[in-house]
Design a protein around this motif. Structure first.
Motif, mmCIF file in Angstrom:
data_model
loop_
_atom_site.group_PDB
_atom_site.id
_atom_site.type_symbol
_atom_site.label_atom_id
_atom_site.label_comp_id
_atom_site.label_asym_id
_atom_site.label_seq_id
_atom_site.Cartn_x
_atom_site.Cartn_y
_atom_site.Cartn_z
ATOM 1 N N ASN A 11 10.945 -1.059 -2.488
ATOM 2 C CA ASN A 11 10.313 -2.059 -1.620
ATOM 3 C C ASN A 11 9.885 -1.454 -0.291
ATOM 4 O O ASN A 11 8.829 -1.786 0.226
ATOM 5 N N GLU A 144 7.112 -7.875 -4.827
ATOM 6 C CA GLU A 144 7.850 -9.087 -5.206
ATOM 7 C C GLU A 144 8.506 -8.935 -6.575
ATOM 8 O O GLU A 144 9.606 -9.436 -6.798
ATOM 9 N N ARG A 147 11.863 -7.124 -6.433
ATOM 10 C CA ARG A 147 12.998 -7.779 -5.742
ATOM 11 C C ARG A 147 13.995 -8.305 -6.684
ATOM 12 O O ARG A 147 14.013 -8.677 -7.707
#
Length: 147
Positions: A11, A144, A147
């Motif tokens: 990320n 996303e 995650r």
């Protein structure tokens, strides 16, 4: 040195990449804007102390064309950077030019001005953002998903 957390590593990398894409797109846009501003400033400088002459096109290219012209004082000028707004010129052609009397190396093709720089600069900005926006969306989706 600690190893990056497996959840944070990808990320952080994707976030940095997204920021890099955004910074590059903004940088290119600013440079394109500055190009138009610089062309406008050159036009103002030429117009402030304008001389005119007939020039011979020595070499012609899309981005740079070399010209030679004689000012009323009998001095021959061959500007090192060529003539501003050189599109559609042909070597050997005789053209009218406008130059700054105080700096005859600052010369443009007569009748052309900074407005010819707007479309190419705007095109660069549009293409930049046509690439940057989908890249941002793709990177955000990946971020996303990780995650």
């Amino acid at each position: 040195m600690d190893a990056p957390d497996s959840a944070d590593g990808p990320n952080k990398g994707l976030a940095r990449t997204r920021i890099s894409v955004l910074v590059i797109a903004i940088g290119i846009s600013v440079l394109a804007f500055l190009l138009v501003v610089a062309a406008w400033q050159n036009d103002r400088t030429i117009t402030s102390d304008e001389g005119t002459a007939t020039a011979e096109v020595l070499s012609a290219g899309r981005l740079r064309s070399a010209v030679s012209f004689i000012t009323p004082d009998g001095v021959t000028h061959n500007p090192q950077l060529g003539v501003l707004y050189p599109t559609n010129l042909i070597a050997g052609q005789r053209i009218d030019v406008e130059y700054n009397k105080a700096d005859p190396d600052l010369v443009r093709v007569s009748g052309r001005d900074a407005s010819v720089a707007i479309i190419p600069a705007a095109s660069v900005v549009v293409v930049t953002w046509l690439i940057a926006v989908p890249a941002q969306l793709l990177l955000r989706r990946r971020e996303e998903a990780d995650r």
